[in-house]
Design an enzyme around this catalytic site. Structure first.
Site, PDB file in Angstrom:
ATOM      1  CE  LYS A  97      -2.718   3.255   1.628  1.00 15.25           C
ATOM      2  NZ  LYS A  97      -1.783   4.314   1.162  1.00 15.25           N
TER       3      LYS A  97
ATOM      4  CD  GLU B 125      12.572   1.102  10.026  1.00 12.07           C
ATOM      5  OE1 GLU B 125      13.070   2.098  10.563  1.00 12.07           O
ATOM      6  OE2 GLU B 125      13.098  -0.027  10.092  1.00 12.07           O
TER       7      GLU B 125
ATOM      8  CB  CYS C 178      12.513   9.318   8.625  1.00  8.60           C
ATOM      9  SG  CYS C 178      13.666   8.245   7.761  1.00  8.60           S
TER      10      CYS C 178
ATOM     11  CD  GLU D  63       9.013  13.329  11.250  1.00  7.68           C
ATOM     12  OE1 GLU D  63       7.876  12.841  11.371  1.00  7.68           O
ATOM     13  OE2 GLU D  63       9.975  12.704  10.758  1.00  7.68           O
TER      14      GLU D  63
HETATM   15  P1  NAD Z   1       1.834   8.630   7.094  1.00  5.38           P
HETATM   16  O1  NAD Z   1       2.009   7.950   8.404  1.00  5.38           O
HETATM   17  O2  NAD Z   1       0.790   9.676   6.975  1.00  5.38           O
HETATM   18  O3  NAD Z   1       1.541   7.576   5.941  1.00  5.38           O
HETATM   19  C1  NAD Z   1       2.379   6.465   5.714  1.00  5.38           C
HETATM   20  C2  NAD Z   1       1.578   5.379   5.030  1.00  5.38           C
HETATM   21  O4  NAD Z   1       0.574   4.922   5.950  1.00  5.38           O
HETATM   22  C3  NAD Z   1       0.824   5.848   3.780  1.00  5.38           C
HETATM   23  O5  NAD Z   1       0.807   4.822   2.829  1.00  5.38           O
HETATM   24  C4  NAD Z   1      -0.578   6.104   4.321  1.00  5.38           C
HETATM   25  O6  NAD Z   1      -1.565   6.047   3.325  1.00  5.38           O
HETATM   26  C5  NAD Z   1      -0.713   4.972   5.332  1.00  5.38           C
HETATM   27  N1  NAD Z   1      -1.710   5.191   6.384  1.00  5.38           N
HETATM   28  C6  NAD Z   1      -2.192   6.366   6.844  1.00  5.38           C
HETATM   29  N2  NAD Z   1      -3.127   6.143   7.796  1.00  5.38           N
HETATM   30  C7  NAD Z   1      -3.220   4.801   7.960  1.00  5.38           C
HETATM   31  C8  NAD Z   1      -3.997   3.949   8.802  1.00  5.38           C
HETATM   32  N3  NAD Z   1      -4.858   4.429   9.679  1.00  5.38           N
HETATM   33  N4  NAD Z   1      -3.819   2.609   8.701  1.00  5.38           N
HETATM   34  C9  NAD Z   1      -2.919   2.091   7.833  1.00  5.38           C
HETATM   35  N5  NAD Z   1      -2.175   2.851   6.991  1.00  5.38           N
HETATM   36  C10 NAD Z   1      -2.313   4.199   7.053  1.00  5.38           C
HETATM   37  O7  NAD Z   1       3.279   9.204   6.715  1.00  5.38           O
HETATM   38  P2  NAD Z   1       3.685  10.045   5.450  1.00  5.38           P
HETATM   39  O8  NAD Z   1       3.165  11.432   5.627  1.00  5.38           O
HETATM   40  O9  NAD Z   1       3.359   9.306   4.202  1.00  5.38           O
HETATM   41  O10 NAD Z   1       5.286  10.038   5.592  1.00  5.38           O
HETATM   42  C11 NAD Z   1       5.973  10.872   6.430  1.00  5.38           C
HETATM   43  C12 NAD Z   1       6.322  10.169   7.738  1.00  5.38           C
HETATM   44  O11 NAD Z   1       7.039   8.965   7.483  1.00  5.38           O
HETATM   45  C13 NAD Z   1       7.253  11.011   8.592  1.00  5.38           C
HETATM   46  O12 NAD Z   1       6.835  10.956   9.931  1.00  5.38           O
HETATM   47  C14 NAD Z   1       8.588  10.329   8.428  1.00  5.38           C
HETATM   48  O13 NAD Z   1       9.495  10.552   9.487  1.00  5.38           O
HETATM   49  C15 NAD Z   1       8.192   8.911   8.313  1.00  5.38           C
HETATM   50  N6  NAD Z   1       9.266   8.145   7.665  1.00  5.38           N
HETATM   51  C16 NAD Z   1      10.011   7.283   8.432  1.00  5.38           C
HETATM   52  C17 NAD Z   1      11.064   6.582   7.855  1.00  5.38           C
HETATM   53  C18 NAD Z   1      11.900   5.625   8.672  1.00  5.38           C
HETATM   54  O14 NAD Z   1      12.547   4.771   8.062  1.00  5.38           O
HETATM   55  N7  NAD Z   1      11.927   5.730   9.984  1.00  5.38           N
HETATM   56  C19 NAD Z   1      11.349   6.733   6.485  1.00  5.38           C
HETATM   57  C20 NAD Z   1      10.565   7.614   5.750  1.00  5.38           C
HETATM   58  C21 NAD Z   1       9.522   8.309   6.342  1.00  5.38           C
END
Ligand code: NAD
Length: 496
Positions: free
Chosen positions: A181, A256, A290, A391
């Site tokens: 997804k 992550e 991140c 963040e």
């Molecule tokens: P997000 O948490 O909004 O979304 C991530 C994914 O989760 C997307 O595919 C989204 O559609 C899905 N999602 C959202 N709500 C959900 C739910 N209720 N149930 C299941 N899936 C759901 O994050 P984002 O805005 O896409 O990305 C930014 C975030 O990701 C930042 O906080 C960043 O730090 C983090 N990030 C972490 C790493 C790492 O390796 N630690 C790497 C990249 C990004």
């Protein structure tokens, strides 16, 4: 889009249970963040599609013999995926640039990383050994690992092809089926990658790709009883919600999550390298990373000169057209996300911060059409300020002076996050001491934001749990089993 980019987008269909077809969710346009032109119309999945994909994945996993293939046979498929990625390298890099607006030089690196990830986990599965354990009776004891079944991989928008590969490669290598997804705003690279996986020989149904809303599609995947593991990369609050649901199912999750990584510059550092490293650490990927080094601690004796150099460097960064080879920063992902970054900068000023550069939307060169934001540096804040604690996920750096190591360590570790940190010093004993005391999953010493697929990655505290990469990364997608082989012809004593 030009023909090279669009050649990977065959149609607006998505991959559900081995069939390319329209999803039943609300269709939407994928936009190029640099000018808001439409990349493609995407047919989104809905919760029924998610359930169908999971059931098809479970059936395909049981019937296709994917899990039953010898490790070297699955490895051969992964090598073919890597070959196909390499063959389409430039088209994939251009597609990923359109998807999330990162500069082309950066998206090329992500595509290379994706190919390398498939090769690495092909090598891992082929060389993975099981163990004969010391026996304590008239039996032989073995410990082996089996695949889990259906894994749901949920990825964010900031580095789609690389984060997809980091989940797909070990999960497929381990013999699982995967429902991927991707983030709603960046479906293109994931769909293209799925076509290459099919072409390489991943059996029909073993991989599905479901663009759509996280709260609908992602949530349906997490709740489905046939999903045996969630591999999630994204924000901390979404991750926490997934972990709660997973607890009810007693389902393993790897998370992550977000970060607020400290970078520390000691007075004895090589200042030229440190200035470059700090700028790269926070402003590459427009800070949408991140591991962005978003809190900077500088020893007071060099504070003024170091910060002046930094501001000078930030003002020189080339922000603009991501298709240009010399662009260093592209746009932010969406208008909504840029507004959130702007709110944080306004909050920093309300909290007493002083704006040293940036804090604005750059003008000219057609940048008004996209979601650009200038590299921004603030100081005059304490580590307790909200913009030093939360963040922002944008090109915003908060700089703080420090006097001694004890107060520095309290502040550097004074965060709910624990993803990464950077240290710039020429004193190797101090680097060792501080590096070991930092409460983070990764520490860079006299470098920043460098990665090896062979080295584990993951967070402490609210930055996550579980590890990706490294040869043990494949074990996150397996479950352990013990086998006892009776070696005595006599009946068990109790039965007598
Ligand atoms: P997000 O948490 O909004 O979304 C991530 C994914 O989760 C997307 O595919 C989204 O559609 C899905 N999602 C959202 N709500 C959900 C739910 N209720 N149930 C299941 N899936 C759901 O994050 P984002 O805005 O896409 O990305 C930014 C975030 O990701 C930042 O906080 C960043 O730090 C983090 N990030 C972490 C790493 C790492 O390796 N630690 C790497 C990249 C990004």
């Amino acid at each position: 889009m030009n023909s090279a980019e669009s050649s990977l987008l065959v149609s607006s269909d998505i991959l559900i249970g081995g069939e390319w077809r329209a999803g039943r969710g609300t269709p939407y346009a994928s936009l190029y963040p640099a000018d808001q032109s439409i990349n493609a119309e995407i047919s989104a999945a809905n919760a029924d599609d998610a359930r169908e994909a999971v059931e098809a994945a479970d059936a395909a996993w049981r019937k296709s013999n994917w899990a039953g293939l010898k490790p070297h046979q699955r490895a051969a498929v992964l090598h073919r995926i890597a070959d196909l990625i390499t063959a389409r390298h430039e088209a994939l890099a251009q597609l990923q640039r359109r998807d999330n607006g990162k500069p082309i030089t950066e998206t090329r690196g992500l595509v290379t990383s994706a190919a390398n990830t498939f090769r690495y986990f092909a090598a891992c599965v082929e060389t993975l050994e099981e163990s004969l354990t010391p026996s304590r009776g008239d039996f032989m004891t073995m410990s082996v690992h089996e695949p889990l079944g259906v894994v749901a991989a949920i990825t964010p928008w900031n580095s789609p092809i690389a984060s997809d590969a980091q989940k797909l490669a070990p999960a497929l290598a381990a013999g699982n089926a995967v429902v991927l997804k991707p983030a709603e705003v960046t479906p293109l690279a994931s769909l293209a990658l799925a076509r290459l996986c099919e072409e390489a020989g991943v059996p029909k149904g073993v991989l599905s790709v479901l663009p759509g809303k996280g709260s609908i599609v992602g949530d349906a995947l997490v709740r489905h009883p046939l999903v045996r593991k969630i591999a999630f990369t994204g924000g901390t609050e979404v991750g926490r919600g997934i972990a709660r649901l997973a607890a009810d199912k007693l389902m393993p999750v790897s998370l992550e999550l977000g970060g607020k990584s400290p970078t520390i510059v000691f007075a004895d550092a090589d200042i030229d390298h440190a200035v470059n490293g700090v700028l790269y650490g926070i402003f590459s990927s427009s800070g949408e990373s991140c591991i962005a080094g978003s809190r900077l601690f500088v020893q007071r004796s060099i504070y003024d000169t170091f910060v002046a150099r930094l501001v000078q460097g930030a003002k020189r960064l080339r922000v603009g057209d991501p298709s240009r080879e010399d662009t260093q920063m592209g746009p932010l992902i969406t208008g909504q996300h840029r507004e959130s970054v702007e709110r944080y900068v306004a909050l920093g000023l309300e909290e007493g911060g002083k704006l040293l550069c940036g804090g604005e939307r750059p003008a000219g060169d057609n940048r008004e059409q996209g979601f650009f934001y200038s590299p921004t540096i603030l100081d005059g804040l304490t580590n307790e300020a909200r913009i030093c604690q939360e963040e922002i996920f944008g090109p915003v750096l908060a700089v703080l002076p420090f006097d001694d190591e004890a107060s520095l360590m309290r502040e550097a570790n004074g965060s709910v996050f624990g993803l990464a940190a950077g240290i710039w010093t020429n004193d190797y004993k101090r680097a060792w001491r501080v590096g070991r005391a930092l409460e983070t999953g990764t520490v860079w010493i006299n470098t920043y934001k460098q990665f090896s697929i062979s080295t584990p990655f993951g967070g402490w505290k609210d930055s996550g749990m579980g590890r990706e990469k490294g040869h043990l990364g494949i074990r996150e997608y397996m479950q352990q089993k013990s086998l006892y082989w009776g070696m005595n012809d006599a009946p068990l004593p109790w039965a007598n």
